[in-house]
Write a protein that holds these residues in place. Sequence first.
Motif, short mmCIF file in Angstrom:
data_model
loop_
_atom_site.label_atom_id
_atom_site.label_comp_id
_atom_site.label_asym_id
_atom_site.label_seq_id
_atom_site.Cartn_x
_atom_site.Cartn_y
_atom_site.Cartn_z
N ARG A 133 0.82 -1.23 0.28
CA ARG A 133 -0.01 0.16 0.07
C ARG A 133 0.81 1.38 -0.22
NH1 ARG A 133 -3.73 -2.85 -1.55
NH2 ARG A 133 -5.56 -3.30 -0.58
N HIS A 134 2.10 1.17 -0.21
CA HIS A 134 2.91 2.43 -0.03
C HIS A 134 2.63 3.49 -0.99
CE1 HIS A 134 6.78 -0.14 1.46
NE2 HIS A 134 5.48 -0.35 2.05
N ASP A 135 2.27 3.28 -2.07
CA ASP A 135 1.86 3.98 -3.28
C ASP A 135 0.47 4.56 -3.46
OD1 ASP A 135 4.62 4.28 -3.83
OD2 ASP A 135 4.38 2.75 -5.08
N HIS A 136 -0.52 4.10 -2.39
CA HIS A 136 -2.00 4.32 -2.57
C HIS A 136 -2.36 5.34 -1.82
CE1 HIS A 136 -1.97 0.00 -3.73
NE2 HIS A 136 -3.05 0.07 -4.08
N LYS A 137 -3.26 6.33 -2.37
CA LYS A 137 -3.58 7.47 -1.50
C LYS A 137 -4.79 7.11 -0.81
CE LYS A 137 -2.14 10.64 -5.08
NZ LYS A 137 -2.57 11.77 -6.38
N PRO A 138 -5.26 7.95 0.43
CA PRO A 138 -5.91 7.33 1.33
C PRO A 138 -7.31 7.18 0.70
CG PRO A 138 -4.92 9.45 2.07
CD PRO A 138 -4.32 9.20 0.39
N ASN A 139 -7.83 7.79 -0.51
CA ASN A 139 -9.35 6.95 -0.69
C ASN A 139 -9.11 5.62 -1.37
OD1 ASN A 139 -7.90 7.83 -3.12
ND2 ASN A 139 -9.50 9.13 -3.98
#
Length: 219
Positions: A133-139
């Motif tokens: 999930r490192h490159d995932h944004k909060p949404n």
Amino acid sequence: MIKATNIHKYFDNLHVLKGVNLMVNKGEIVSIVGPSGAGKTTLLQILGTLDKASKNEDYNLEINATEIKSLSDKKLAKFRNEHIGFIFQFHQLLPEFTALENVCLPAFIKGTKKIEAEKRAKELLNFLGLEERHDHKPNELSGGEQQRVAVARALINNPDLIFADEPSGNLDSESAENLHHLFFKLREEFGQTFVIVTHNEELANMADRKLVMVDGNFV
């Protein structure tokens, strides 16, 4: 770790905190419970140096043997950044940044080099089960994942002390239980001290000490 004596807080004529005394030992997990409006969050904000006690009362607040009220605003901000981490009910992640970037922000404020901050942030995210999930944004994250990113952000500068205000109040029961157990795992792994305001009785009862606040003081 924390020594607070005679903490008062007034909002105009409203006397919210009425001479609170509190001592918390290093490595201790303390929960604070009580009805809404009892002053729990106000106390947490003062202990966490986000707010100040009312100066018309003779009070003292020491964290890690540092007398907080003697610090200038600049020194206080530096102390907060280096020694204190915060976890809130609503994760307060910045939506335009990835999980990794959100975690790195306090380290950048501290002046940590980018390569070192990102290395530490990745270690924390991996420790919290967010390897993918490192490159995932909060949404793009679930509520539980967002809260774990917020936990990593609170830990990035290796603070001595973590303040948590209703940290599981916005989570489903399974995510809340996982977060509760995570606090104890973090204490074992990193030796942090936790002060947690919560309405969750399960979490409150897991703590080393449970303090009950009613009408601006502990009972």
